[in-house]
Design a protein around this motif. Structure first.
Motif, PDB file in Angstrom:
ATOM      1  N   ALA A  15     -23.972  22.849   8.538  1.00 30.81           N
ATOM      2  CA  ALA A  15     -25.358  23.053   8.512  1.00 30.81           C
ATOM      3  C   ALA A  15     -25.711  24.255   7.450  1.00 30.81           C
ATOM      4  N   LEU A  16     -25.295  23.814   6.335  1.00 26.17           N
ATOM      5  CA  LEU A  16     -25.731  24.696   5.108  1.00 26.17           C
ATOM      6  C   LEU A  16     -27.165  24.725   4.954  1.00 26.17           C
ATOM      7  N   THR A  17     -27.747  25.873   5.030  1.00 30.41           N
ATOM      8  CA  THR A  17     -29.155  26.107   4.427  1.00 30.41           C
ATOM      9  C   THR A  17     -29.309  25.449   3.243  1.00 30.41           C
ATOM     10  N   GLU A  18     -30.436  24.844   3.050  1.00 25.72           N
ATOM     11  CA  GLU A  18     -30.758  24.272   1.755  1.00 25.72           C
ATOM     12  C   GLU A  18     -31.968  25.063   0.921  1.00 25.72           C
ATOM     13  N   PHE A  19     -31.520  25.627  -0.119  1.00 22.20           N
ATOM     14  CA  PHE A  19     -32.519  26.240  -0.921  1.00 22.20           C
ATOM     15  C   PHE A  19     -32.910  25.422  -2.135  1.00 22.20           C
TER      16      PHE A  19
END
Length: 597
Positions: A102-106
Protein backbone atom coordinates in the motif's frame (compact mmCIF):
# COMPACT_ATOMS: atom_id res chain seq x y z
CA UNK A 1 -0.02 1.19 -15.79
CA UNK A 2 0.44 4.75 -14.52
CA UNK A 3 -2.44 7.13 -14.12
CA UNK A 4 -3.26 8.85 -17.45
CA UNK A 5 -3.75 12.60 -17.13
CA UNK A 6 -5.15 14.99 -19.72
CA UNK A 7 -2.54 16.34 -22.16
CA UNK A 8 -3.31 19.95 -21.29
CA UNK A 9 -2.65 19.15 -17.61
CA UNK A 10 0.77 17.57 -18.24
CA UNK A 11 4.01 19.29 -17.29
CA UNK A 12 5.89 20.63 -20.32
CA UNK A 13 9.29 19.19 -21.20
CA UNK A 14 12.47 21.15 -20.58
CA UNK A 15 11.95 21.51 -16.82
CA UNK A 16 13.83 20.25 -13.77
CA UNK A 17 11.73 18.66 -11.03
CA UNK A 18 12.88 18.18 -7.44
CA UNK A 19 11.04 15.75 -5.19
CA UNK A 20 11.30 14.90 -1.51
CA UNK A 21 8.92 13.22 0.84
CA UNK A 22 7.94 9.96 2.43
CA UNK A 23 7.67 6.42 1.16
CA UNK A 24 5.44 6.17 -1.90
CA UNK A 25 5.05 6.12 -5.67
CA UNK A 26 5.37 9.46 -7.46
CA UNK A 27 3.62 10.01 -10.80
CA UNK A 28 4.55 12.63 -13.40
CA UNK A 29 2.94 13.17 -16.81
CA UNK A 30 5.23 15.11 -19.14
CA UNK A 31 4.22 16.68 -22.46
CA UNK A 32 6.89 16.45 -25.19
CA UNK A 33 4.90 18.35 -27.82
CA UNK A 34 2.62 17.14 -30.60
CA UNK A 35 3.75 19.07 -33.68
CA UNK A 36 5.65 17.58 -36.59
CA UNK A 37 8.92 18.95 -35.26
CA UNK A 38 8.50 17.41 -31.80
CA UNK A 39 10.41 14.20 -32.62
CA UNK A 40 13.83 12.90 -31.73
CA UNK A 41 15.52 11.60 -28.57
CA UNK A 42 14.07 12.64 -25.20
CA UNK A 43 17.03 12.75 -22.80
CA UNK A 44 16.09 12.19 -19.14
CA UNK A 45 18.56 12.83 -16.30
CA UNK A 46 17.66 11.26 -12.94
CA UNK A 47 19.65 11.67 -9.69
CA UNK A 48 18.46 9.58 -6.70
CA UNK A 49 20.96 11.25 -4.28
CA UNK A 50 22.15 7.85 -3.02
CA UNK A 51 18.91 6.58 -1.35
CA UNK A 52 17.47 3.81 -3.60
CA UNK A 53 14.64 4.86 -5.94
CA UNK A 54 12.99 2.95 -8.77
CA UNK A 55 12.13 4.54 -12.12
CA UNK A 56 10.44 3.67 -15.37
CA UNK A 57 8.82 5.68 -18.17
CA UNK A 58 6.03 4.85 -20.61
CA UNK A 59 5.49 6.41 -24.04
CA UNK A 60 2.57 4.88 -25.88
CA UNK A 61 2.89 1.10 -25.57
CA UNK A 62 6.62 1.14 -24.79
CA UNK A 63 8.15 1.05 -21.30
CA UNK A 64 11.71 2.32 -20.76
CA UNK A 65 13.92 1.45 -17.75
CA UNK A 66 17.51 1.53 -19.08
CA UNK A 67 19.90 4.03 -17.42
CA UNK A 68 23.59 4.81 -17.65
CA UNK A 69 25.62 6.32 -14.82
CA UNK A 70 28.73 8.52 -15.09
CA UNK A 71 30.16 6.42 -12.21
CA UNK A 72 29.75 2.84 -13.43
CA UNK A 73 27.72 2.70 -16.65
CA UNK A 74 24.68 0.51 -17.30
CA UNK A 75 21.82 0.10 -14.79
CA UNK A 76 18.72 -1.82 -15.94
CA UNK A 77 16.23 -4.28 -14.49
CA UNK A 78 16.61 -7.79 -15.84
CA UNK A 79 12.86 -7.80 -16.53
CA UNK A 80 11.44 -5.72 -19.37
CA UNK A 81 8.89 -3.18 -18.12
CA UNK A 82 9.89 -3.37 -14.45
CA UNK A 83 11.23 -0.52 -12.35
CA UNK A 84 15.03 -0.12 -12.26
CA UNK A 85 16.19 0.75 -8.72
CA UNK A 86 19.36 2.84 -8.50
CA UNK A 87 21.20 4.30 -5.52
CA UNK A 88 23.97 3.56 -3.06
CA UNK A 89 24.30 0.18 -1.34
CA UNK A 90 24.80 1.85 2.05
CA UNK A 91 21.35 3.45 1.69
CA UNK A 92 19.57 0.15 0.99
CA UNK A 93 16.64 -0.51 3.35
CA UNK A 94 16.25 -4.17 2.32
CA UNK A 95 14.24 -3.56 -0.85
CA UNK A 96 15.21 -6.70 -2.81
CA UNK A 97 12.42 -9.28 -2.72
CA UNK A 98 10.11 -7.00 -0.71
CA UNK A 99 6.45 -6.33 -1.54
CA UNK A 100 5.01 -2.95 -0.54
CA UNK A 101 1.23 -3.57 -0.52
CA UNK A 102 0.00 0.00 0.00
CA UNK A 103 2.43 2.64 -1.22
CA UNK A 104 0.90 6.12 -1.06
CA UNK A 105 0.36 7.55 -4.55
CA UNK A 106 1.51 11.11 -5.27
CA UNK A 107 0.87 13.07 -8.48
CA UNK A 108 2.71 16.15 -9.73
CA UNK A 109 0.41 19.17 -10.09
CA UNK A 110 2.92 21.45 -11.79
CA UNK A 111 4.58 22.71 -8.63
CA UNK A 112 4.60 19.85 -6.12
CA UNK A 113 3.68 16.20 -5.60
CA UNK A 114 0.32 15.79 -3.80
CA UNK A 115 -1.36 12.64 -2.53
CA UNK A 116 -4.09 11.32 -4.86
CA UNK A 117 -5.84 9.36 -2.11
CA UNK A 118 -4.97 6.06 -3.81
CA UNK A 119 -2.32 3.45 -3.05
CA UNK A 120 -0.41 0.95 -5.17
CA UNK A 121 1.14 -2.44 -4.44
CA UNK A 122 4.72 -2.77 -5.69
CA UNK A 123 7.02 -5.82 -5.54
CA UNK A 124 10.77 -5.29 -5.92
CA UNK A 125 12.33 -8.29 -7.67
CA UNK A 126 16.01 -9.09 -7.11
CA UNK A 127 16.73 -8.42 -10.79
CA UNK A 128 15.27 -4.91 -10.50
CA UNK A 129 17.89 -3.76 -7.95
CA UNK A 130 21.02 -2.13 -9.41
CA UNK A 131 22.80 -0.39 -6.52
CA UNK A 132 26.46 0.62 -6.35
CA UNK A 133 29.17 1.13 -3.75
CA UNK A 134 28.84 4.87 -4.34
CA UNK A 135 25.95 7.06 -5.44
CA UNK A 136 25.36 6.77 -9.22
CA UNK A 137 25.23 10.55 -9.75
CA UNK A 138 22.98 12.01 -12.45
CA UNK A 139 22.01 8.95 -14.50
CA UNK A 140 20.68 9.23 -18.05
CA UNK A 141 17.76 7.57 -19.88
CA UNK A 142 16.97 8.00 -23.59
CA UNK A 143 13.38 7.72 -24.87
CA UNK A 144 13.09 7.66 -28.70
CA UNK A 145 10.10 9.68 -29.96
CA UNK A 146 9.62 8.75 -33.60
CA UNK A 147 6.26 10.46 -34.20
CA UNK A 148 4.50 13.59 -33.00
CA UNK A 149 1.86 11.48 -31.22
CA UNK A 150 1.65 10.14 -28.61
CA UNK A 151 3.25 13.11 -26.86
CA UNK A 152 2.74 12.32 -23.14
CA UNK A 153 5.45 10.37 -21.26
CA UNK A 154 4.24 8.86 -17.97
CA UNK A 155 7.02 8.72 -15.38
CA UNK A 156 6.75 6.60 -12.24
CA UNK A 157 9.29 6.87 -9.39
CA UNK A 158 9.11 4.52 -6.39
CA UNK A 159 10.60 5.61 -3.07
CA UNK A 160 10.59 2.30 -1.16
CA UNK A 161 12.44 3.51 1.94
CA UNK A 162 11.12 5.73 4.74
CA UNK A 163 11.99 8.92 2.88
CA UNK A 164 12.95 9.86 -0.66
CA UNK A 165 14.60 12.77 -2.41
CA UNK A 166 15.49 12.92 -6.10
CA UNK A 167 15.88 15.26 -9.06
CA UNK A 168 14.74 14.75 -12.65
CA UNK A 169 15.23 16.88 -15.75
CA UNK A 170 13.57 15.98 -19.06
CA UNK A 171 14.75 17.60 -22.28
CA UNK A 172 12.36 18.18 -25.16
CA UNK A 173 12.88 15.79 -28.09
CA UNK A 174 15.83 16.63 -30.33
CA UNK A 175 17.68 14.77 -33.04
CA UNK A 176 21.01 13.50 -31.68
CA UNK A 177 24.28 14.93 -33.01
CA UNK A 178 26.16 12.62 -35.35
CA UNK A 179 29.85 11.78 -35.53
CA UNK A 180 32.02 10.06 -38.13
CA UNK A 181 32.82 6.41 -37.38
CA UNK A 182 33.89 3.10 -38.83
CA UNK A 183 31.73 0.02 -38.94
CA UNK A 184 32.02 -2.46 -36.05
CA UNK A 185 35.18 -4.54 -35.58
CA UNK A 186 35.68 -7.54 -33.31
CA UNK A 187 38.90 -6.35 -31.62
CA UNK A 188 40.73 -3.15 -30.73
CA UNK A 189 43.51 -4.16 -33.15
CA UNK A 190 41.18 -4.86 -36.08
CA UNK A 191 39.28 -1.59 -35.67
CA UNK A 192 42.47 0.43 -36.20
CA UNK A 193 42.68 -1.01 -39.73
CA UNK A 194 39.27 0.45 -40.67
CA UNK A 195 38.27 3.89 -41.98
CA UNK A 196 35.41 6.15 -40.91
CA UNK A 197 32.68 5.60 -43.49
CA UNK A 198 29.41 5.91 -41.51
CA UNK A 199 27.67 8.34 -39.15
CA UNK A 200 26.53 7.29 -35.67
CA UNK A 201 25.01 9.28 -32.79
CA UNK A 202 25.61 9.63 -29.06
CA UNK A 203 23.59 10.68 -26.02
CA UNK A 204 26.27 12.31 -23.91
CA UNK A 205 26.52 12.04 -20.11
CA UNK A 206 28.89 15.02 -20.14
CA UNK A 207 26.53 16.98 -22.43
CA UNK A 208 29.04 17.03 -25.31
CA UNK A 209 26.90 15.98 -28.32
CA UNK A 210 28.95 14.46 -31.11
CA UNK A 211 31.90 13.73 -28.80
CA UNK A 212 31.81 10.20 -27.36
CA UNK A 213 32.64 9.72 -23.68
CA UNK A 214 32.85 6.72 -21.34
CA UNK A 215 29.38 5.27 -20.48
CA UNK A 216 27.58 7.32 -23.17
CA UNK A 217 24.71 5.70 -25.10
CA UNK A 218 25.56 5.33 -28.83
CA UNK A 219 23.05 4.71 -31.62
CA UNK A 220 22.77 3.98 -35.32
CA UNK A 221 20.01 6.63 -35.67
CA UNK A 222 19.42 10.21 -34.52
CA UNK A 223 16.27 9.22 -32.58
CA UNK A 224 18.12 6.94 -30.14
CA UNK A 225 16.01 3.91 -31.08
CA UNK A 226 18.71 1.52 -32.38
CA UNK A 227 21.72 0.95 -30.08
CA UNK A 228 25.01 0.11 -31.76
CA UNK A 229 25.99 -3.56 -31.95
CA UNK A 230 28.50 -4.71 -29.35
CA UNK A 231 32.08 -4.33 -30.58
CA UNK A 232 34.77 -1.76 -31.38
CA UNK A 233 34.39 1.43 -33.45
CA UNK A 234 36.97 3.87 -34.86
CA UNK A 235 36.05 7.55 -34.38
CA UNK A 236 39.33 9.47 -34.12
CA UNK A 237 38.68 13.13 -33.34
CA UNK A 238 35.20 12.43 -31.95
CA UNK A 239 36.15 10.81 -28.61
CA UNK A 240 37.13 12.47 -25.32
CA UNK A 241 40.76 12.35 -24.23
CA UNK A 242 42.22 12.14 -27.78
CA UNK A 243 41.25 8.47 -27.99
CA UNK A 244 40.84 6.73 -31.35
CA UNK A 245 38.30 3.97 -30.67
CA UNK A 246 35.47 3.09 -28.30
CA UNK A 247 34.00 -0.25 -27.24
CA UNK A 248 30.25 -0.81 -26.89
CA UNK A 249 28.46 -3.51 -24.88
CA UNK A 250 25.27 -5.30 -25.94
CA UNK A 251 23.13 -2.52 -24.39
CA UNK A 252 24.67 0.23 -26.51
CA UNK A 253 26.75 1.67 -23.64
CA UNK A 254 30.37 2.75 -24.17
CA UNK A 255 32.49 0.64 -21.80
CA UNK A 256 36.08 1.39 -22.94
CA UNK A 257 38.15 3.94 -24.88
CA UNK A 258 41.54 3.43 -26.47
CA UNK A 259 44.31 4.66 -28.76
CA UNK A 260 45.48 2.93 -31.95
CA UNK A 261 49.15 1.99 -32.09
CA UNK A 262 51.24 3.91 -34.59
CA UNK A 263 51.56 2.05 -37.92
CA UNK A 264 54.93 0.35 -38.50
CA UNK A 265 57.52 2.37 -40.40
CA UNK A 266 58.35 1.41 -43.96
CA UNK A 267 61.49 -0.74 -44.12
CA UNK A 268 63.06 -3.20 -46.54
CA UNK A 269 64.93 -6.49 -46.62
CA UNK A 270 66.93 -7.77 -49.56
CA UNK A 271 65.52 -11.24 -50.37
CA UNK A 272 67.18 -13.10 -53.25
CA UNK A 273 68.13 -9.81 -54.87
CA UNK A 274 64.69 -8.20 -54.47
CA UNK A 275 63.85 -5.43 -51.94
CA UNK A 276 60.74 -6.37 -49.93
CA UNK A 277 58.94 -4.51 -47.09
CA UNK A 278 58.26 -7.04 -44.24
CA UNK A 279 55.31 -4.85 -43.10
CA UNK A 280 56.31 -4.70 -39.43
CA UNK A 281 59.10 -2.09 -39.45
CA UNK A 282 61.85 -4.68 -38.87
CA UNK A 283 63.54 -4.44 -42.28
CA UNK A 284 67.30 -4.00 -42.47
CA UNK A 285 67.07 -0.87 -44.66
CA UNK A 286 65.05 2.25 -43.88
CA UNK A 287 64.78 3.42 -47.49
CA UNK A 288 64.23 1.67 -50.80
CA UNK A 289 67.30 3.40 -52.23
CA UNK A 290 69.58 2.02 -49.51
CA UNK A 291 68.17 -1.46 -49.99
CA UNK A 292 68.51 -1.43 -53.77
CA UNK A 293 72.10 -0.22 -53.46
CA UNK A 294 73.02 -3.10 -51.16
CA UNK A 295 70.84 -5.62 -52.94
CA UNK A 296 72.92 -5.49 -56.10
CA UNK A 297 76.24 -6.55 -54.52
CA UNK A 298 77.13 -10.18 -53.69
CA UNK A 299 77.77 -10.79 -49.98
CA UNK A 300 81.23 -12.00 -48.94
CA UNK A 301 81.79 -14.57 -46.15
CA UNK A 302 84.95 -16.10 -44.69
CA UNK A 303 84.84 -19.91 -44.38
CA UNK A 304 87.29 -22.53 -43.11
CA UNK A 305 89.09 -24.54 -45.79
CA UNK A 306 88.59 -27.84 -43.96
CA UNK A 307 85.42 -29.40 -42.55
CA UNK A 308 84.95 -30.99 -39.10
CA UNK A 309 82.52 -33.49 -37.67
CA UNK A 310 80.62 -31.29 -35.16
CA UNK A 311 79.35 -27.71 -34.85
CA UNK A 312 81.27 -27.18 -31.60
CA UNK A 313 84.54 -28.21 -33.26
CA UNK A 314 83.78 -25.85 -36.17
CA UNK A 315 83.36 -22.91 -33.79
CA UNK A 316 86.96 -23.51 -32.69
CA UNK A 317 88.06 -22.63 -36.26
CA UNK A 318 91.00 -23.78 -38.38
CA UNK A 319 94.25 -22.13 -39.38
CA UNK A 320 93.34 -21.53 -43.05
CA UNK A 321 90.28 -19.79 -44.50
CA UNK A 322 88.93 -18.64 -47.85
CA UNK A 323 86.37 -16.12 -49.07
CA UNK A 324 83.06 -17.32 -50.50
CA UNK A 325 80.11 -15.30 -51.87
CA UNK A 326 76.33 -15.40 -51.56
CA UNK A 327 73.50 -13.72 -53.46
CA UNK A 328 72.81 -10.03 -52.61
CA UNK A 329 70.79 -9.63 -49.43
CA UNK A 330 72.03 -12.80 -47.72
CA UNK A 331 73.81 -10.92 -44.93
CA UNK A 332 72.97 -13.64 -42.39
CA UNK A 333 72.93 -17.39 -43.01
CA UNK A 334 69.71 -18.89 -44.45
CA UNK A 335 69.30 -22.64 -44.90
CA UNK A 336 69.38 -23.63 -48.63
CA UNK A 337 71.52 -20.60 -49.61
CA UNK A 338 74.38 -21.36 -52.00
CA UNK A 339 78.00 -20.28 -51.51
CA UNK A 340 80.05 -19.45 -54.62
CA UNK A 341 83.82 -19.29 -55.09
CA UNK A 342 83.77 -15.81 -56.71
CA UNK A 343 81.67 -12.65 -56.83
CA UNK A 344 80.56 -13.61 -60.34
CA UNK A 345 78.26 -16.16 -58.62
CA UNK A 346 78.77 -18.73 -61.39
CA UNK A 347 80.61 -21.66 -59.70
CA UNK A 348 79.44 -23.09 -56.34
CA UNK A 349 81.98 -23.54 -53.56
CA UNK A 350 83.19 -27.14 -53.77
CA UNK A 351 84.58 -28.96 -50.75
CA UNK A 352 84.02 -31.97 -48.53
CA UNK A 353 80.67 -32.03 -46.67
CA UNK A 354 80.72 -31.17 -42.97
CA UNK A 355 80.80 -28.35 -40.42
CA UNK A 356 82.94 -25.28 -41.02
CA UNK A 357 83.40 -21.99 -39.22
CA UNK A 358 81.64 -19.23 -41.21
CA UNK A 359 82.16 -15.52 -40.42
CA UNK A 360 80.65 -12.19 -41.52
CA UNK A 361 80.72 -8.76 -39.89
CA UNK A 362 82.39 -10.03 -36.71
CA UNK A 363 79.79 -12.76 -36.09
CA UNK A 364 80.89 -16.40 -36.19
CA UNK A 365 78.71 -19.36 -37.17
CA UNK A 366 79.15 -23.11 -37.42
CA UNK A 367 77.82 -23.91 -40.93
CA UNK A 368 77.02 -27.34 -42.31
CA UNK A 369 77.76 -27.14 -46.05
CA UNK A 370 77.29 -30.00 -48.53
CA UNK A 371 79.50 -30.89 -51.49
CA UNK A 372 77.52 -28.55 -53.76
CA UNK A 373 78.07 -25.46 -51.60
CA UNK A 374 74.53 -25.46 -50.15
CA UNK A 375 73.99 -24.47 -46.49
CA UNK A 376 71.96 -27.27 -44.83
CA UNK A 377 72.19 -26.17 -41.17
CA UNK A 378 73.93 -23.62 -38.95
CA UNK A 379 74.29 -22.30 -35.39
CA UNK A 380 75.66 -19.05 -33.98
CA UNK A 381 78.94 -19.71 -32.21
CA UNK A 382 79.00 -18.65 -28.57
CA UNK A 383 81.50 -15.91 -27.81
CA UNK A 384 84.41 -17.20 -25.72
CA UNK A 385 84.26 -15.87 -22.19
CA UNK A 386 86.66 -13.06 -21.44
CA UNK A 387 89.16 -13.41 -18.63
CA UNK A 388 87.86 -11.55 -15.58
CA UNK A 389 88.28 -11.63 -11.82
CA UNK A 390 86.26 -11.33 -8.65
CA UNK A 391 87.63 -10.53 -5.24
CA UNK A 392 86.48 -13.41 -2.99
CA UNK A 393 87.46 -13.17 0.69
CA UNK A 394 90.51 -11.13 -0.21
CA UNK A 395 91.61 -13.42 -3.08
CA UNK A 396 91.28 -12.73 -6.85
CA UNK A 397 89.44 -15.57 -8.66
CA UNK A 398 88.38 -15.92 -12.34
CA UNK A 399 84.71 -17.10 -12.43
CA UNK A 400 85.32 -18.61 -15.87
CA UNK A 401 82.29 -17.01 -17.55
CA UNK A 402 83.50 -13.45 -18.15
CA UNK A 403 81.30 -11.95 -15.40
CA UNK A 404 84.10 -10.95 -13.03
CA UNK A 405 84.21 -7.43 -11.64
CA UNK A 406 87.82 -6.80 -12.76
CA UNK A 407 89.10 -7.15 -16.32
CA UNK A 408 92.75 -7.68 -15.28
CA UNK A 409 94.49 -9.46 -12.43
CA UNK A 410 96.40 -6.28 -11.59
CA UNK A 411 93.21 -4.26 -11.16
CA UNK A 412 91.70 -6.98 -8.97
CA UNK A 413 94.75 -7.32 -6.70
CA UNK A 414 94.86 -3.56 -6.27
CA UNK A 415 91.21 -3.38 -5.25
CA UNK A 416 90.90 -6.72 -3.44
CA UNK A 417 91.02 -5.69 0.20
CA UNK A 418 89.77 -8.17 2.83
CA UNK A 419 86.32 -7.34 4.17
CA UNK A 420 86.44 -6.57 7.88
CA UNK A 421 84.10 -4.85 10.29
CA UNK A 422 84.12 -2.39 13.14
CA UNK A 423 81.22 -1.79 15.52
CA UNK A 424 80.35 1.93 15.18
CA UNK A 425 77.43 3.26 17.25
CA UNK A 426 75.77 -0.12 17.24
CA UNK A 427 76.22 -0.73 13.48
CA UNK A 428 78.77 -3.04 11.81
CA UNK A 429 80.76 -1.04 9.22
CA UNK A 430 83.56 -2.14 6.87
CA UNK A 431 86.37 0.47 7.17
CA UNK A 432 87.38 -0.40 3.58
CA UNK A 433 91.08 -0.96 4.32
CA UNK A 434 91.06 -4.42 5.91
CA UNK A 435 91.79 -3.10 9.40
CA UNK A 436 88.41 -3.90 11.01
CA UNK A 437 88.24 -5.65 14.37
CA UNK A 438 85.96 -8.46 13.13
CA UNK A 439 86.73 -10.71 10.15
CA UNK A 440 83.08 -11.70 9.57
CA UNK A 441 79.79 -9.87 9.74
CA UNK A 442 78.38 -12.59 11.99
CA UNK A 443 81.08 -12.07 14.61
CA UNK A 444 80.56 -8.31 14.54
CA UNK A 445 76.75 -8.46 14.76
CA UNK A 446 76.88 -10.93 17.67
CA UNK A 447 78.65 -8.33 19.82
CA UNK A 448 77.65 -5.02 18.24
CA UNK A 449 74.34 -4.13 19.90
CA UNK A 450 73.03 -0.62 19.10
CA UNK A 451 71.89 1.67 21.89
CA UNK A 452 68.12 2.20 21.60
CA UNK A 453 65.33 3.42 23.86
CA UNK A 454 61.73 2.57 24.76
CA UNK A 455 59.29 4.89 26.49
CA UNK A 456 58.29 3.04 29.69
CA UNK A 457 55.85 4.79 32.08
CA UNK A 458 57.06 8.18 30.91
CA UNK A 459 60.78 7.30 31.17
CA UNK A 460 63.26 6.50 28.37
CA UNK A 461 64.87 3.06 28.99
CA UNK A 462 67.50 1.14 26.91
CA UNK A 463 66.26 -2.50 26.57
CA UNK A 464 69.88 -3.59 26.02
CA UNK A 465 69.25 -5.70 22.93
CA UNK A 466 68.93 -3.03 20.22
CA UNK A 467 65.15 -3.46 19.84
CA UNK A 468 64.11 -0.09 21.31
CA UNK A 469 61.64 2.10 19.39
CA UNK A 470 63.88 5.22 19.42
CA UNK A 471 67.45 5.33 18.10
CA UNK A 472 68.47 8.39 20.17
CA UNK A 473 67.75 9.60 23.69
CA UNK A 474 66.66 12.97 22.30
CA UNK A 475 64.03 11.39 20.04
CA UNK A 476 62.66 9.33 22.92
CA UNK A 477 62.52 12.23 25.39
CA UNK A 478 60.73 14.40 22.80
CA UNK A 479 57.82 11.93 22.65
CA UNK A 480 57.88 10.13 26.00
CA UNK A 481 55.27 11.56 28.38
CA UNK A 482 53.32 13.45 25.66
CA UNK A 483 49.74 12.20 25.08
CA UNK A 484 49.61 10.30 21.78
CA UNK A 485 45.93 10.89 20.96
CA UNK A 486 42.99 13.26 21.24
CA UNK A 487 39.29 12.58 21.80
CA UNK A 488 36.75 13.70 19.18
CA UNK A 489 33.35 14.40 20.79
CA UNK A 490 30.69 14.38 18.03
CA UNK A 491 26.94 14.73 17.95
CA UNK A 492 24.09 14.67 15.40
CA UNK A 493 20.78 16.40 16.24
CA UNK A 494 17.51 16.40 14.26
CA UNK A 495 14.94 19.09 15.16
CA UNK A 496 11.41 20.12 14.11
CA UNK A 497 10.58 16.73 12.54
CA UNK A 498 13.61 16.87 10.27
CA UNK A 499 14.81 13.70 8.59
CA UNK A 500 18.46 13.46 7.71
CA UNK A 501 21.69 11.60 8.08
CA UNK A 502 25.26 12.26 9.13
CA UNK A 503 28.44 10.50 7.98
CA UNK A 504 31.61 11.22 10.01
CA UNK A 505 34.87 10.65 8.10
CA UNK A 506 38.33 10.05 9.61
CA UNK A 507 41.16 9.72 7.11
CA UNK A 508 38.62 9.53 4.28
CA UNK A 509 36.64 6.59 5.71
CA UNK A 510 33.23 6.68 7.39
CA UNK A 511 33.63 5.87 11.11
CA UNK A 512 30.14 6.91 12.26
CA UNK A 513 26.91 7.00 10.21
CA UNK A 514 23.67 8.19 11.85
CA UNK A 515 20.12 8.90 10.69
CA UNK A 516 18.73 9.73 14.16
CA UNK A 517 19.93 12.09 16.89
CA UNK A 518 23.10 10.57 18.37
CA UNK A 519 26.41 11.46 20.01
CA UNK A 520 29.66 9.77 20.93
CA UNK A 521 33.43 9.98 20.98
CA UNK A 522 36.19 8.73 18.71
CA UNK A 523 39.95 8.58 19.34
CA UNK A 524 42.11 10.43 16.79
CA UNK A 525 45.84 10.88 16.38
CA UNK A 526 48.24 13.51 15.11
CA UNK A 527 47.94 13.86 11.34
CA UNK A 528 44.43 12.32 11.19
CA UNK A 529 41.95 14.15 8.92
CA UNK A 530 38.33 14.79 9.99
CA UNK A 531 35.34 15.88 7.91
CA UNK A 532 31.58 15.27 7.88
CA UNK A 533 28.67 15.04 5.46
CA UNK A 534 25.22 16.10 6.69
CA UNK A 535 21.93 15.87 4.75
CA UNK A 536 18.53 17.28 5.78
CA UNK A 537 15.26 16.61 3.96
CA UNK A 538 11.51 16.04 4.59
CA UNK A 539 10.87 19.57 5.92
CA UNK A 540 7.15 19.68 5.18
CA UNK A 541 5.53 20.34 8.57
CA UNK A 542 3.81 23.72 9.08
CA UNK A 543 5.94 26.76 8.33
CA UNK A 544 9.19 24.88 8.90
CA UNK A 545 9.91 24.15 5.24
CA UNK A 546 13.52 25.28 5.19
CA UNK A 547 15.90 22.32 5.37
CA UNK A 548 19.09 23.27 7.22
CA UNK A 549 22.24 21.09 7.37
CA UNK A 550 25.08 22.60 9.40
CA UNK A 551 27.90 21.92 11.85
CA UNK A 552 29.87 23.84 14.48
CA UNK A 553 33.01 23.17 16.52
CA UNK A 554 36.33 22.35 14.87
CA UNK A 555 34.54 22.64 11.50
CA UNK A 556 31.84 25.20 10.66
CA UNK A 557 29.72 24.80 7.52
CA UNK A 558 26.05 25.15 6.54
CA UNK A 559 23.59 24.63 3.68
CA UNK A 560 19.90 25.55 3.38
CA UNK A 561 17.19 24.54 0.91
CA UNK A 562 13.56 25.69 0.79
CA UNK A 563 11.27 22.74 -0.04
CA UNK A 564 14.29 20.66 -0.96
CA UNK A 565 17.35 18.82 0.30
CA UNK A 566 20.18 20.54 2.17
CA UNK A 567 23.59 18.90 2.13
CA UNK A 568 27.10 19.77 3.27
CA UNK A 569 30.33 17.85 2.65
CA UNK A 570 32.80 19.84 4.72
CA UNK A 571 36.42 20.72 4.34
CA UNK A 572 39.01 18.63 6.21
CA UNK A 573 40.33 19.38 9.73
CA UNK A 574 43.81 17.92 10.43
CA UNK A 575 44.74 16.90 13.98
CA UNK A 576 47.92 18.69 15.13
CA UNK A 577 50.36 17.94 17.92
CA UNK A 578 48.73 20.73 19.93
CA UNK A 579 45.42 18.80 19.89
CA UNK A 580 46.89 15.69 21.57
CA UNK A 581 45.58 15.16 25.07
CA UNK A 582 42.55 17.41 24.45
CA UNK A 583 38.92 16.91 23.43
CA UNK A 584 37.89 18.16 19.98
CA UNK A 585 34.19 19.02 19.51
CA UNK A 586 32.13 18.64 16.31
CA UNK A 587 28.34 19.13 16.58
CA UNK A 588 26.14 18.52 13.50
CA UNK A 589 22.49 19.38 12.89
CA UNK A 590 19.62 18.54 10.53
CA UNK A 591 16.90 21.10 11.30
CA UNK A 592 13.58 22.14 9.78
CA UNK A 593 13.02 25.86 10.35
CA UNK A 594 10.94 28.69 8.96
CA UNK A 595 14.04 30.05 7.26
CA UNK A 596 17.75 29.48 6.76
CA UNK A 597 19.71 29.51 10.00
Amino acid sequence: MPQQNCPTCATPCGETINASGGQGIYLLDLDTGSTGGDVGAVIVRFDPFGVPDGIRATLGANVYNKLTSPVDGLHQSSTSGNFTYVGQTSGDCGISGTTYPALTEFSYNGTAFVATGDTQSITVNAGDVSLGASAPGSTMMVIPKLTASPSIINFEVVGPCSGTAWQMSVDCPVLLTGFSSSVMAATSVAVCELTETVTYYNASLANTPGTVGLYDFVYADAYGSTPLTAGYYLAAGSITGSNDWFQVNSSGVVIALGVCAAPPEVSYNCVEGICTDPGDGTGTYSTLEACESACSTPVAYTIDNSATGTALEACGGSTTTTTVYALPGYTTPIVTMIFYDSSALTTPFIGSAGWRKLSIGGTNYAAQVDVNGELTDYITCPAPPEVSYNCVSGTCIDPGDGTGTYSTLEACEEGCIPITYNCVSGTCIDPGDGTGTYSTLEDCESECVPITYNCVSGNCVDPGDGTGTYSTLEACEEICGVPASASLAWSFTETNFAAGNMDLYVNGSIVESRSTSSSGTYTVYEGDTINVEVTCYQCTVGVNTAANAYCIGIIADADCAIDGVANIFTAVYTVTSGDLGTTLTLNTFAACDSGCV
